[in-house]
Design an enzyme around this catalytic site. Structure first.
Site, PDB file in Angstrom:
ATOM      1  CG  HIS A 270     -37.033  -5.427  18.162  1.00  0.00           C
ATOM      2  ND1 HIS A 270     -37.579  -4.594  17.215  1.00  0.00           N
ATOM      3  CD2 HIS A 270     -37.754  -6.572  18.134  1.00  0.00           C
ATOM      4  CE1 HIS A 270     -38.599  -5.212  16.651  1.00  0.00           C
ATOM      5  NE2 HIS A 270     -38.735  -6.405  17.179  1.00  0.00           N
ATOM      6  CG  ASP A 327     -38.385 -14.329  20.697  1.00  0.00           C
ATOM      7  OD1 ASP A 327     -39.472 -14.921  20.650  1.00  0.00           O
ATOM      8  OD2 ASP A 327     -37.901 -13.708  19.739  1.00  0.00           O
TER       9      ASP A 327
END
Ligand code: CMC
Length: 392
Positions: A270, A327
């Site tokens: 991320h 996700d």
């Protein structure tokens, strides 16, 4: 242009000031309007969270009821709009249908384009949140070749979505409480995430004074890509391939680490989190809980766990501070609910709508907001002389 500083991918550029969402990526903290995500996920329905994200406060009972009424009132699509679906056929991509239809909504209800006061704005927000769900379910029905199911006035937001997705003219779908709870939680966890790719796209479009629906439609397009919302599809495809081909997770990981392969461990890493993504932690627990309560065994959960275990002990991932993101486990929950893979990113879009609206609203309400207009560092040629076509 020597005075322009290059910030590739905007990793160090604060593009705006915002009151909506706070992230501390080092500590793994996420808050909507000051409230920790863990508390919201535990206690709130999606609609309560949406209200909080958009209007900046927890709604009281009256506000909740009024907002719910607006959602119900706005759930059906204009009859002419339903005709759009006929044009798509069964190969239509639900994300393409969604972004086109969200933009088209203004043609049927032009008043939402220019909210003049708070009431207009609440109406436009409710209309968008409600209709995006109707469009999503209708696009699913279209792609599987079934009749579109109309919304019901008596159902709450998530229940109504499930009804439009899974009821047929012959049977009424009745979700279990686990399914309703899990879907609410999934949507709550996606409701906002500060200046990610799609939200900054929404703000970019909004900065030209484009309307809420056009800006949200641009957000949907930005979300589609595999590095952003499309990652939830890519994760399941990756897990499925590893499972079906019986690939050893450690061998797969070696491919990921080999930069030549161009592979990534989807659902990992991320831009902001250099620690656990708190949403992934909540979703992982919820996935376990849900599969157990529904008595489902999903072999892809085992593959995911194994990959996570290998990654968290591997120097490559440790040095780069790569952890599971939102996700990585969300697809396990969507699968258990029965959502088909081509709808996963659509589900993310429904969830992210409050964040897009809240960010659009901030731009819209700021009298000092300037148009977004970044610069570039030009790398091309200079001072060339035009050559007539017959001499090239
Ligand atoms: N697998 C393998 N290596 C990775 C991964 C990954 N998933 N993510 C980052 N890296 C490596 C990357 O190759 C780079 O290595 P090096 O320093 O040797 O060049 C290093 O880690 C830093 O990564 P980056 O590409 O500079 O990071 P970024 O901030 O530009 O990209 C990201 C962030 C999320 C796009 C990226 O981590 C990624 O592609 N992850 C997989 C796709 C994914 O799961 N996306 C969903 C993101 S969260 C929800 C959302 O936004 O929708």
């Amino acid at each position: 242009t020597g005075y322009i500083t290059l910030d590739d991918g905007y990793s160090n550029t604060g593009s705006c000031q915002s009151d909506v969402t706070f992230i501390d990526g080092e500590k793994g903290i996420l808050r909507y309007r000051g409230y920790p995500i863990e508390q919201i996920a535990q206690n709130s329905s999606f609609i309560e969270a949406a209200y909080l994200v958009i209007f900046g406060k927890l709604c009281n009972q009256q506000e909740r009821d009024d907002f719910a009424d607006l959602l119900s009132e706005n759930a059906p699509l204009h009859q002419s709009m339903l005709k759009h679906f006929d044009g798509y056929g069964s190969n239509g991509q639900p994300m393409a249908i969604l972004s086109a239809m969200v933009n088209s909504l203004t043609a049927y209800d032009p008043q939402v384009m220019h909210p003049e006061d708070e009431n207009d704005l609440v109406y436009a927000a409710a209309s968008l949140i409600s209709k995006v769900r109707t469009i999503a379910a209708a696009s699913h029905k279209t792609t599987i070749g079934e009749p579109i199911i109309y919304p019901r006035k008596d159902l709450k937001y998530v229940e109504n979505f499930l009804h439009m997705m899974f009821s047929t003219p012959y049977s009424e779908y009745e979700p279990t409480p686990e399914v309703v709870r899990a879907l609410n939680m999934f949507l709550v966890l996606h409701a906002d995430h500060e200046q990610n790719c799609s939200t900054s796209t929404v703000r970019m479009v909004a900065s030209s004074k484009a309307n809420m629906f056009a800006s949200a439609s641009a957000g949907i397009s930005a979300l589609w890509g595999r590095l952003h919302g499309g990652a939830n599809v890519a994760v399941i495809e990756m897990l499925q391939k590893i499972h079906d081909e019986g690939v050893d997770p450690s061998v797969f990981m070696n491919e990921v680490k080999d930069k030549e392969s161009g592979r990534k461990l989807m659902g990992f890493g991320h831009r902001v989190y250099k620690n656990f993504d708190p949403r992934a932690t909540i979703l992982k627990d919820a996935a376990f809980d849900m599969l157990e309560k529904m008595n489902i065994e999903d072999p892809l959960l085992d593959v995911a766990l194994k990959l996570e275990e290998v990654a968290l002990q591997d120097d490559y991932f440790v040095e780069r501070k790569l952890y599971p993101n939102v996700d990585f486990y969300s697809g396990i929950i969507l699968r258990a609910i029965g959502i088909p893979l081509d709808m996963f990113t659509v589900m993310f879009a429904i969830g992210r709508m409050p964040g897009w609206i809240a960010n659009w609203k901030e731009v819209h309400e700021d009298p000092k907001a300037r148009i977004y207009r970044p610069r570039q560092v030009y790398q091309g040629e200079v001072d060339k002389l035009w050559v007539p076509r017959d001499q090239r």
